[in-house]
Scaffold this motif. Structure first.
Motif, PDB file in Angstrom:
ATOM      1  N   GLU A 145     -12.228  -1.119 -10.418  1.00 11.89           N
ATOM      2  CA  GLU A 145     -11.631  -1.917 -11.931  1.00 11.89           C
ATOM      3  C   GLU A 145     -10.366  -1.792 -12.340  1.00 11.89           C
ATOM      4  OE1 GLU A 145     -14.885  -0.639 -13.392  1.00 11.89           O
ATOM      5  OE2 GLU A 145     -14.732  -1.818 -14.958  1.00 11.89           O
ATOM      6  N   LYS A 146     -10.316  -0.278 -11.839  1.00  6.75           N
ATOM      7  CA  LYS A 146      -8.725   0.356 -11.788  1.00  6.75           C
ATOM      8  C   LYS A 146      -8.067   0.009 -10.849  1.00  6.75           C
ATOM      9  CE  LYS A 146      -9.581   3.419 -15.083  1.00  6.75           C
ATOM     10  NZ  LYS A 146     -10.831   4.381 -15.589  1.00  6.75           N
ATOM     11  N   VAL A 147      -6.414  -0.020 -10.914  1.00 12.72           N
ATOM     12  CA  VAL A 147      -5.442  -0.453  -9.769  1.00 12.72           C
ATOM     13  C   VAL A 147      -4.034   0.962 -10.147  1.00 12.72           C
ATOM     14  CG1 VAL A 147      -5.404  -3.137  -9.587  1.00 12.72           C
ATOM     15  CG2 VAL A 147      -4.176  -2.040 -11.006  1.00 12.72           C
ATOM     16  N   TYR A 148      -3.792   1.192  -9.146  1.00 21.74           N
ATOM     17  CA  TYR A 148      -2.636   2.199  -8.787  1.00 21.74           C
ATOM     18  C   TYR A 148      -1.332   2.123  -9.223  1.00 21.74           C
ATOM     19  CZ  TYR A 148      -6.800   5.305  -9.028  1.00 21.74           C
ATOM     20  OH  TYR A 148      -7.559   6.500 -10.218  1.00 21.74           O
ATOM     21  N   PHE A 149      -1.275   0.831  -9.295  1.00 19.10           N
ATOM     22  CA  PHE A 149       0.250   0.193  -9.416  1.00 19.10           C
ATOM     23  C   PHE A 149       0.026  -0.678 -10.420  1.00 19.10           C
ATOM     24  CE2 PHE A 149      -0.161   1.688  -4.717  1.00 19.10           C
ATOM     25  CZ  PHE A 149       0.674   1.307  -4.245  1.00 19.10           C
ATOM     26  N   LYS A 150       1.653  -1.141 -10.949  1.00 17.54           N
ATOM     27  CA  LYS A 150       1.769  -1.405 -11.913  1.00 17.54           C
ATOM     28  C   LYS A 150       2.417  -3.405 -11.161  1.00 17.54           C
ATOM     29  CE  LYS A 150       2.891   0.954 -16.463  1.00 17.54           C
ATOM     30  NZ  LYS A 150       4.360   1.193 -16.991  1.00 17.54           N
ATOM     31  N   PRO A 151       1.730  -4.110 -11.135  1.00 14.13           N
ATOM     32  CA  PRO A 151       2.537  -5.403 -10.969  1.00 14.13           C
ATOM     33  C   PRO A 151       3.586  -5.468 -10.803  1.00 14.13           C
ATOM     34  CG  PRO A 151       0.435  -5.881 -11.742  1.00 14.13           C
ATOM     35  CD  PRO A 151       0.627  -4.443 -12.292  1.00 14.13           C
ATOM     36  N   GLU A 152       4.757  -5.202 -11.732  1.00 18.05           N
ATOM     37  CA  GLU A 152       5.843  -5.543 -11.838  1.00 18.05           C
ATOM     38  C   GLU A 152       6.701  -4.544 -10.868  1.00 18.05           C
ATOM     39  OE1 GLU A 152       4.155  -4.749 -14.001  1.00 18.05           O
ATOM     40  OE2 GLU A 152       5.083  -3.118 -15.830  1.00 18.05           O
ATOM     41  N   GLU A 153       5.606  -2.955 -10.231  1.00 15.66           N
ATOM     42  CA  GLU A 153       6.172  -1.979  -9.320  1.00 15.66           C
ATOM     43  C   GLU A 153       6.126  -2.314  -8.417  1.00 15.66           C
ATOM     44  OE1 GLU A 153       4.748   1.608 -12.207  1.00 15.66           O
ATOM     45  OE2 GLU A 153       6.555   0.646 -13.720  1.00 15.66           O
ATOM     46  N   VAL A 154       5.512  -3.094  -7.869  1.00 18.67           N
ATOM     47  CA  VAL A 154       5.291  -3.003  -6.482  1.00 18.67           C
ATOM     48  C   VAL A 154       6.013  -3.402  -5.713  1.00 18.67           C
ATOM     49  CG1 VAL A 154       3.473  -4.473  -4.720  1.00 18.67           C
ATOM     50  CG2 VAL A 154       2.292  -3.422  -6.816  1.00 18.67           C
ATOM     51  N   ARG A 155       6.300  -3.774  -4.764  1.00 16.66           N
ATOM     52  CA  ARG A 155       7.376  -3.628  -3.324  1.00 16.66           C
ATOM     53  C   ARG A 155       6.726  -4.122  -2.720  1.00 16.66           C
ATOM     54  NH1 ARG A 155      13.829  -3.876  -2.208  1.00 16.66           N
ATOM     55  NH2 ARG A 155      13.956  -5.480  -3.549  1.00 16.66           N
ATOM     56  N   ALA A 156       5.888  -5.425  -2.097  1.00 16.56           N
ATOM     57  CA  ALA A 156       5.510  -4.617  -0.375  1.00 16.56           C
ATOM     58  C   ALA A 156       6.493  -5.713   0.605  1.00 16.56           C
ATOM     59  CB  ALA A 156       4.405  -6.427  -0.482  1.00 16.56           C
ATOM     60  N   CYS A 157       5.835  -5.284   1.687  1.00 17.59           N
ATOM     61  CA  CYS A 157       6.139  -5.606   2.577  1.00 17.59           C
ATOM     62  C   CYS A 157       5.357  -6.297   3.604  1.00 17.59           C
ATOM     63  CB  CYS A 157       7.252  -5.023   3.399  1.00 17.59           C
ATOM     64  SG  CYS A 157       6.558  -3.877   4.121  1.00 17.59           S
ATOM     65  N   ILE A 158       5.402  -7.168   4.266  1.00 19.58           N
ATOM     66  CA  ILE A 158       4.989  -7.182   5.723  1.00 19.58           C
ATOM     67  C   ILE A 158       5.475  -7.398   7.261  1.00 19.58           C
ATOM     68  CG2 ILE A 158       2.707  -8.849   6.331  1.00 19.58           C
ATOM     69  CD1 ILE A 158       3.141 -10.827   3.565  1.00 19.58           C
ATOM     70  N   VAL A 159       4.311  -6.829   8.098  1.00 20.31           N
ATOM     71  CA  VAL A 159       4.726  -6.858   9.787  1.00 20.31           C
ATOM     72  C   VAL A 159       4.312  -7.601  10.514  1.00 20.31           C
ATOM     73  CG1 VAL A 159       4.544  -4.801   9.249  1.00 20.31           C
ATOM     74  CG2 VAL A 159       6.692  -5.507  11.039  1.00 20.31           C
ATOM     75  N   THR A 160       4.490  -8.053  11.861  1.00 16.58           N
ATOM     76  CA  THR A 160       3.691  -8.244  12.425  1.00 16.58           C
ATOM     77  C   THR A 160       3.502  -8.142  13.417  1.00 16.58           C
ATOM     78  OG1 THR A 160       4.939 -10.714  13.072  1.00 16.58           O
ATOM     79  CG2 THR A 160       2.860 -10.589  11.324  1.00 16.58           C
ATOM     80  N   CYS A 161       3.166  -6.620  14.877  1.00 20.87           N
ATOM     81  CA  CYS A 161       3.081  -6.925  15.712  1.00 20.87           C
ATOM     82  C   CYS A 161       2.409  -7.274  17.277  1.00 20.87           C
ATOM     83  CB  CYS A 161       3.354  -5.288  15.860  1.00 20.87           C
ATOM     84  SG  CYS A 161       4.035  -4.604  14.487  1.00 20.87           S
ATOM     85  N   GLY A 162       3.482  -7.109  18.454  1.00 17.60           N
ATOM     86  CA  GLY A 162       2.459  -7.159  19.491  1.00 17.60           C
ATOM     87  C   GLY A 162       1.863  -8.741  19.913  1.00 17.60           C
ATOM     88  N   GLY A 163       1.228  -9.028  20.682  1.00 19.58           N
ATOM     89  CA  GLY A 163       1.220 -10.544  21.090  1.00 19.58           C
ATOM     90  C   GLY A 163       0.889 -11.265  20.130  1.00 19.58           C
TER      91      GLY A 163
END
Ligand SMILES: Nc1ncnc2c1ncn2[C@@H]1O[C@H](COP(=O)(O)OP(=O)(O)O)[C@@H](O)[C@H]1O
Ligand SMILES: O=P(O)(O)OC[C@H]1O[C@](O)(COP(=O)(O)O)[C@@H](O)[C@@H]1O
Ligand SMILES: [Mg+2]
Length: 535
Positions: A145-163
């Motif tokens: 119900e509650k989130v701890y980030f304002k969407p406009e303040e999110v800076r997300a990153c994605i990384v893939t590792c291994g095989g």
């Protein structure tokens, strides 16, 4: 805020229920349903005495039900364990929360329960006995119900590792689309080429448009690497770039890396959620039911097994060998064997085998060739390693991540069989060896893995938005859950030789088991288990 769920929450709710029965008296399905049925009265009972009688009966009944509830609740609390995941407020207690934007989502407008109840937990074991303790539970994954980030303040990153593993691109796509469609997050970065990409590469801007059709391709759109995990450099980079959500897709090594990143983030007091998405084609990650890409891999392995079967059927004394992935666990080999029914013998790392003598592999091959004129062997890459190492007098090298490089048992076994039959038995065998490893790893995920990857990605996004951190997502007893990272890295899943699944393989192939109950005793397996398998 639902961060303090623990076994005490259950105690609190049950005791408040018991201390004010008149206000919270509601039937609970687990509590004697008949007791509630007996509270119904015929409508013609009208006299005062009858009313009195009814009232006192009602209160007696109520009391009985309350007592039953009390003992039942106490019994229910027995042995309840919640293995919880960290939350940002554990080290940033003043963090502000906001209403979840999903509340306004058109897609979720008519969903009955848009948000997961803070009390929802997932049981690790679903097969239990009446008197057994309630056991280990994990937090149920899903939107809060509650989130701890304002969407406009999110800076997300994605990384893939291994095989590589089928489905990596679907997970990337669905993290991007999930963040954007469900939470209106616009700022999403791709870290290229694994952990080292944090400090040695520029980032890639990701949007639903950029990742639109990547799920149809194999591999990883973000590329991958082994080694190069430098915690300080990575967290410096996270801090410098203002990243506050880190999605890390990878196997056991990667998840270990995610755990130390989380620890460093916590030490520095950064508002950064670290979410791990477990990836392993070998399906050896502990706790979770199954890893993504595994079904796709088993399906694709059928093509290799089928090809070997076709080849050996068409020649005299045909021996087909298919090497499948599985460093320390034989899940792919075992499932591919069970699914195919064309396999005569399945060799896995968990079950040591021997070649010569009575009950050995050479004997078995000879018998099958006499009986059918051909046979197919499936061998997992980690099987027979000790045997081959001793035989070849080889030394163990390591890859960039520190994983031991295994000897290639496929060609070794093919050669051993060929030598034995030509030199000892004076009999020519037609050897057909197939190693489909990279063909299997490189394909896109199948339909069911695609859906599974979507759920994983969305669970990770909901968890990070809700402020959880240092967690891994995955299905436990068929329900997606948030699992502390350490729980999935402390040990690897392996095929249980004393389990019924392996017995199914042995009975379907009728191969020698190579392992006797006495071997298991020597290996430290409980005598009880041995008794079980002797039954
Ligand atoms: N114990 C560890 N601590 C930190 N990082 C690790 C650890 N083990 C592996 N890694 C890093 O995780 C990444 C992937 O690990 P690897 O073992 O190659 O694949 P997988 O994650 O599929 O098991 C590599 O960049 C490696 O350096
Ligand atoms: O040749 P590579 O890329 O190092 O990968 C080989 C290994 O990758 C795997 O397919 C999966 O390993 P990871 O889960 O560690 O990435 C193993 O089965 C195999 O031993
Ligand atoms: Mg690994």
């Amino acid at each position: 805020m639902d961060i303090s769920l623990s076994s005490s929450l259950f105690e609190i709710s049950s005791s408040s229920f018991l201390s004010s029965p008149s206000t919270s008296f509601s039937p609970q399905p687990s509590l004697e349903p008949n007791a509630f049925k007996s509270l119904c009265f015929p409508p013609n009972l009208r006299s005062r005495s009858r009313i009195f009688l009814r009232k006192s009966l009602l209160s007696r009944q109520k009391l009985r039900v309350i007592k039953a509830a009390q003992s039942s609740k106490q019994a229910q609390n027995d042995g309840f364990v919640l293995e919880d995941v960290p939350h940002l407020t554990h080290f940033l207690p003043d963090l502000q929360s906001y209403p979840n934007p999903l509340q306004k989502s058109q897609a979720y407008a008519i969903v009955k329960n848009t948000f997961v109840s803070p009390e929802d937990v997932v049981a690790q074991n679903i097969v239990i006995q009446k008197d057994s303790p309630r056991g280990i539970h994990f937090r149920r994954a899903g939107p809060r119900e509650k989130v701890y980030f304002k969407p406009e303040e999110v800076r997300a990153c994605i990384v893939t590792c291994g095989g590589l593993c089928p489905g990596m691109n679907t997970v990337i796509r669905e993290i991007v689309c999930g963040l954007n469609y469900m939470y209106d997050v616009q700022d999403i970065l791709g870290i290229e080429e694994g952990y080292r990409g944090f400090y040695s590469k520029n980032t890639l801007k990701l949007s639903p448009k950029v990742v639109d059709d990547i799920h149809k391709r194999g591999g990883t759109f973000l590329r991958t690497s082994r080694g190069g995990h430098d915690t300080h450099k990575i967290v410096d980079n996270i801090q410098d770039r203002g990243i506050n959500q880190v999605y890390i897709i990878g196997g056991d090594g990667t998840q270990r890396g995610a755990a130390v990143i989380y620890e460093e983030v916590k030490k520095r007091g950064l508002q950064v959620s670290v979410a791990g998405i477990p990836k392993t084609i070998d399906n050896d990650i502990a706790v979770i039911d199954k890893s993504f890409g595994f079904d796709t891999a088993v399906e694709e392995a059928q093509r290799a097994i089928n090809a070997a079967h076709v080849e050996v059927l068409s020649v005299e004394n045909g021996v087909g060998i298919v090497k499948l992935m599985g460093r320390y666990s034989g899940f792919i080999a075992m499932h591919a064997t069970l699914a195919s029914r064309d396999v005569d013998c399945c060799l896995i790392p968990e079950s040591p085998f021997y070649l010569e003598g009575k009950g050995g592999l050479f004997n078995f091959i000879e018998e099958r060739l006499k009986e059918n004129g051909h046979l197919v062997i499936v061998i997992a890459e980690g099987a027979g390693q000790e045997y081959a190492t001793a035989d070849l007098n080889a030394s163990a090298d390591k890859d960039a991540s520190g994983n031991q490089l295994l000897l290639d048992v496929g060609p070794w076994l093919s050669q051993k069989i060929k030598d034995y039959f030509t030199k000892v038995k004076k009999m020519a065998v037609n050897m057909k060896y197939i190693d489909p490893t990279y063909m299997i790893r490189a394909i896109p995920s199948n339909a069911s893995d695609n859906i599974y990857c979507t759920l994983l990605a969305h669970s990770a996004v909901h968890g990070a938005m809700a402020g959880y951190t240092g967690f891994t997502v995955g299905p436990v007893s068929s329900r997606h859950a948030y699992i502390p990272i350490a729980r999935v890295t402390e040990r690897q899943n392996t095929v249980e030789l004393t389990g019924r699944m392996w017995a199914r393989v042995l009975s379907s192939t009728n191969q020698p088991s190579f392992v006797t109950p006495q071997d298991l005793i020597q290996d430290g397996v409980q005598k009880e288990t041995v008794k079980e398998i002797n039954k």
